[in-house]
Write an enzyme that holds these catalytic residues in place. Sequence first.
Site, mmCIF file in Angstrom:
data_model
loop_
_atom_site.group_PDB
_atom_site.id
_atom_site.type_symbol
_atom_site.label_atom_id
_atom_site.label_comp_id
_atom_site.label_asym_id
_atom_site.label_seq_id
_atom_site.Cartn_x
_atom_site.Cartn_y
_atom_site.Cartn_z
ATOM 1 N N ALA A 54 39.425 19.099 164.166
ATOM 2 C CA ALA A 54 40.224 19.071 162.944
ATOM 3 C C ALA A 54 39.984 20.314 162.102
ATOM 4 C CB ALA A 54 39.956 17.781 162.161
ATOM 5 N N SER A 55 39.889 20.169 160.799
ATOM 6 C CA SER A 55 39.836 21.344 159.926
ATOM 7 C C SER A 55 38.588 22.195 160.121
ATOM 8 C CB SER A 55 39.920 20.904 158.471
ATOM 9 O OG SER A 55 41.115 20.204 158.267
ATOM 10 N N THR A 56 37.546 21.633 160.762
ATOM 11 C CA THR A 56 36.349 22.454 160.969
ATOM 12 C C THR A 56 36.652 23.581 161.948
ATOM 13 O OG1 THR A 56 35.542 21.045 162.746
ATOM 14 C CG2 THR A 56 34.790 20.524 160.540
ATOM 15 N N PHE A 57 37.828 23.519 162.596
ATOM 16 C CA PHE A 57 38.222 24.555 163.536
ATOM 17 C C PHE A 57 38.885 25.737 162.814
ATOM 18 C CE2 PHE A 57 40.821 26.063 167.247
ATOM 19 C CZ PHE A 57 39.772 26.268 168.131
ATOM 20 N N LYS A 58 39.301 25.509 161.569
ATOM 21 C CA LYS A 58 40.087 26.525 160.861
ATOM 22 C C LYS A 58 39.376 27.869 160.705
ATOM 23 C CE LYS A 58 43.077 23.286 158.440
ATOM 24 N NZ LYS A 58 43.164 22.442 157.235
#
Lengths: 582, 353
Positions: free
Chosen positions: A319-323
């Site tokens: 999820a957003s930790t990949f951004k």
Amino acid sequence: MVDIRRSIDKRLRIWLLFMLAGLLALVVALWFFQVVRTDRYVRLASENRLRMLRFPPIRGEIFDRNGVPLALNLKTFNIMGYPLDIKKYDLLPIISDVLTKHGIPSSPEDLSSRIEKQYWAPYRAVIIVQNLTLTQMTAILSDPVFPRLLFPIQVTCRTYPAGSIASHILGYVAEISREELVSRGDSGYKGGDFIGKNGIEKQYEDLLRGKSGEEILEVDARGRKIRSLTEKVPEKGKDLHLTVDLGAQRLVETLFGDFRGAAVAMDVETGEIRVLFSAPGYDNNPLAWGVSGTEWAHLIYDESKPMMNRAISGVYPPASTFKPLVGLAALSEKAITRNTSFFCGGTFRFGGRVFKCWQKYGHGNERIVSAIKDSCDIFFYQAGLKTGIDNLVKWGNLFGVGKVTGIDLPGESTGNIAGKDWKMEKFHEKWYQGDTVNYSIGQGYLLVTPIQMLRMYAALANGGKLFLPRLVSVNQPQYTQLDLNGYNLNLVRNGLIDVVKRGTGMKAGEFGVSVAGKTGTAQNPHGLDHALFVGYAPDKEPRYAAAVIIEAGEHGSSVAAPIVGELLAYLVTHDETYSKQN
Amino acid sequence: MLLFLSAFALIAIGLVVIYSAGGGPGTRGSMFAAKQFVWTGISMIPFFIILGKGFSKLMEWSYMIYFISLTLLVVVLVSGASVKGAQSWLSIGPFHLQPSEIGKISLALVLSRHLCRYPPNTLSGFLGGLAVAAPAAFLVLLQPDLGSTLVYCFMVFIALITSGTPWRYTGTLIACSLGMLPIAWNFLKGYQKLRLMVFLNPAVDPLGAGYNVIQSRIAVGSGGFLGKGFLQGLQSKLHFLPEPHTDFIFSVFAEEFGFLGTVFLLAIFGLLFCRMISIAIKAKDQRAKVFISMVAGWIWFQTVESIGMSMGILPVTGLPLPFVSYGGSSLLAIIIAIGLISSVGLSSVKMYE
């Protein structure tokens, strides 16, 4: 010429005679051995006066980095006997009576089948009962009807003082199975030996195992020991000191409460793992002492999968930790610069579909640093599209996404980095731009393990050293140095600092140590969203990185972030080098 | 072809014993026996190729073959797999080869050719022969494979004797080797020293290295006159004997087939040696004579050592019993050697016609 040949022939004949003489000498020796039986051991064996006894190896013990014991050997006792004596004096009913009287119910049939399983030769000792405490053993031995021909030997039994808190790290030992015996071949294992079945116990089996001891003795006609013929004492295996900090591990367990999920933490300069926690846990003590079939089935078929090590085997969308990785890829591939801005109005129309931002009112104009801070989906949709899926996959590969990290534990999952080739092979379908949009915010086909995310953030924190995570420290930590542009890396790191300072992850910064990191909320097709937070601390000179995933925790910002914050604060304040500086 | 028949009788016995040593039906014994059977089949390919090409053709290539073996021995030192402390295995796909086994053939080929070209009846010829053989023996010693090194040395020794070295040279060589023993002792690894000490006095053994020897002795001795019967051996089952299908295969055989069986086995070996030497004597090619004496030396040395070891009257070196022990490389090498000798036999028959 003829002369030389004749001389060779003469020598060949002598050589033949010599060889035949050698064979004849062997025949004579065999005559003495097999027919006359002059050999002492052969004679003792044939007169039933030889006994053999094996002492199981003593396993090395395991400690955490501060010397706190994690796996210890408890001194226990086995009662042994020789099949020969048992048969000759018909001891089984007596043994069964004595044991039952002392609270160890065992029918003569049970005993008989137990002996059968260990049987090699009539003069080789078998275990009648194992793992007795000193009191049990003395009580049984002092019973007047206890057969004098049986005897106790001291053995060890594994115990894990931390129980379920560290069971996913340590694994457990259990009796070696028939298949393991066969596959281990001639490496010296015997039925009844203990072997590491999971975790560190399995990974470092060869170091921990130790060596068995053996004794061959001569007995008189009534089975009493006359003398020891050869004796070899068992050797202890190597003790292991893990990189894990049990205090931090315990803290995480408390913080998790009833949540399911995983937490991992790493020293960003050495790759040493400080915390590796998976919930729900299981107590590994009963497994080492032997559990019944039903208890085992309970553990295995429990729908919450307590035996699964979620930290290395659980796969989740990042999820957003990949951004931050998408941002770094976009900057590095020159798809965007620090000043590129995208407008977020809460929705993004693309290819006839509408993709939403989590903030439905929109973030307005966002640039890379603020987009990380706000976790703006719209910004990353567009940055990802401009970078292209191939470049995103390339950067994921660089940071070890979808690959095992090589941590010294068995059972690591790979996750899935996906991409065009993968989709074609799996679904025979081409990769759509829409897939890239989802990929850019860490959703869709992308799957990672918590340890992979941890390693990625540690590499962001330490300037691109992708470490081989270790639970047992080595002199020379292994890592791959990634070629990162310092300026771009700093932009991403500033974004991560802002997340905690004034963005979505403020709850991670409430524990007295400056934290940088990223929240994430992963869609879960089976129920409530998973909550994630990955970060490091201190924010400017990182020492530790940590990753937490809470299954069905709903919001990374409110549930996972404070756990990472408190864990990092613990690690940093307990760090000797850090506390000296401050 | 009595030579061929006795060799195959030994291999057949080997298959039976390997099967039993591995635990009999439904265990790894059947797997080992099947593998060994496959290896026998594979070995027949080079066997027939050699019969077709003929001994003298291979003799022509002997320097090249020797060079290749030396290269393999270097490769195995650099990148081989380590098994039980010795770096002696080379993996090629599914096959695991021991170059030291193939090295025995190449050594026999090259040395018999060299010694017939430059006879060792002068000092320079004698030392030249030693110099040719030295690199192979040295490379095997580095692995470290002490047992195979001893086989190499023994083969060289036999070659020197049969090719006509004056007794004063051989005498000096023996004296020198004996003189070297105390120095060599220092180079031995701890476990090798232990094995030798255990051999000298197996009863007193603080570290238990004599344990295997004692068990093996009981196995051999308990076989008695008639033996316990096929698959009836107790000692060899369930890891009771260490490596019952390789190093201690004779103990399994002796326990199950008794004195009668062991004498029969030794008689086949005796027949094999008689046939070898008889072919050597009939051969016109001097190189063939020396070659055969070396192969005989190799097989004889391993046979005596392996059997002596299982009775505890010779030290444990881990040498396989030729033809019988489980092991593809060793079987392949020996079948190739038998092929070469058969080819010598065939060519001398042709000439008499």
